[in-house]
Enzyme design. Structure first.
Site: not given
Length: 233
Positions: A63-64, A67
Site C-alpha cells: 500500500k505505497f 510523494i
C-alpha cells in the site's frame, strides 16, 4: 483482465518455520499469495523470491503512499522483484498514481497496478471521524473513478461496493476483494465481509482470504472448498 487462480491467500506470519510449513501445504495451481507489511518487514524482498521459486505468483500488498517520485520508485522496485500485483493508495492522488503507471511502462515486466480505495476495516462512522464527510461506499466510488482515470488496472474494494464499481468501470477493471469469509467463519476485524460465491457474483475479480485458510486445521482442504465455491458461480 482476470486470469489464473482467483483466490489470493494472505500470509500473515512472523515465524519463518510456521510460514514454510503452511506454504508447503498449498497448491500454486489453486491460489496466489499475498505478502503484506508484517511478512515483508520481517523477511525482506528475499521472501518474495522464495515464494516465487515455489511456483506461486505474489501480490505485494505494501500500500505505497508517498510523494509521486518516491512511490513510483517503490513500484519500480516491486516490478523488479517480478511480483504479479502491487498496490498504492488512491488517496495519494492523481500525480502519484500516474507516476507509478509511467514508470511501469518502461519495465519489461509490469505487475498489475492496483489502487487501495478505503480499508475494509473502516466503518462509515470512522470514515467521517478521519475527515471524509461521506459513507464508505461514496468514498470508494470517488477514489475508484480517480484511480481508473489515473491509469490503474483496478482497485481494492469490499465486495459490497463491487456491483456498483463493476457497472461503472466495465469488465476489464480489476476488483480485488479482501474481507472474504466462508459462511461459517468469524468476521475477525474486517467490518464489510461477504462469502466467496457472493463476491464473485457481485463482480469481484480476485478474492483475498486469510484466516479461514491460514488458521484452518487443513489449509489445503479449506482452500479447495473456497476454490470450489468460486468455480460454482
Amino acid at each position: 483482465m482476470v486470469g489464473g487462480p482467483r483466490v489470493v491467500v494472505a500470509l500473515d506470519f512472523s515465524d519463518r518455520k510456521q510460514l514454510d510449513e503452511f506454504v508447503a501445504k498449498l497448491d500454486p495451481g489453486l491460489c496466489r499469495l499475498k505478502v503484506g507489511k508484517e511478512l515483508f518487514t520481517t523477511f525482506g524482498p528475499a521472501i518474495v523470491e522464495q515464494l516465487q521459486a515455489r511456483g506461486f505468483e505474489v501480490f505485494l500488498d505494501l500500500k505505497f503512499h508517498d510523494i509521486p517520485n518516491t512511490t513510483a520508485q517503490a513500484v519500480k522496485a516491486a516490478a523488479g522483484l517480478g511480483v504479479w500485483m502491487v498496490n498504492v493508495h488512491a488517496s495519494g492522488g492523481r500525480r502519484m498514481m500516474e507516476a507509478c503507471r509511467e514508470v511501469l511502462e518502461q519495465e519489461s515486466h509490469a505487475p498489475l497496478l492496483i489502487a487501495v480505495t478505503m480499508l475494509t476495516s473502516l466503518s462509515d462512522e470512522e470514515i467521517v471521524e478521519i475527515g471524509f464527510p461521506c459513507s464508505a461506499q461514496e468514498m470508494v466510488g470517488r477514489l475508484a473513478v480517480l484511480a481508473q482515470s489515473s491509469g490503474m488496472d483496478g482497485v481494492v474494494c469490499s465486495a459490497q461496493e463491487a456491483p456498483l464499481l463493476r457497472r461503472a468501470h466495465g469488465e476489464e477493471f480489476c476488483l480485488v476483494t479482501p474481507g472474504i469469509r466462508p459462511a461459517a467463519a468469524a468476521a475477525d476485524d474486517q467490518t464489510r465481509i461477504v462469502t466467496p460465491a457472493q463476491a464473485i457474483t457481485d463482480g469481484s475479480s480476485y478474492l483475498v482470504v486469510g484466516r479461514p485458510i491460514t488458521r484452518a486445521l487443513n489449509p489445503l482442504d479449506a482452500l479447495q472448498q473456497i476454490v470450489k465455491e468460486v468455480e460454482s458461480v
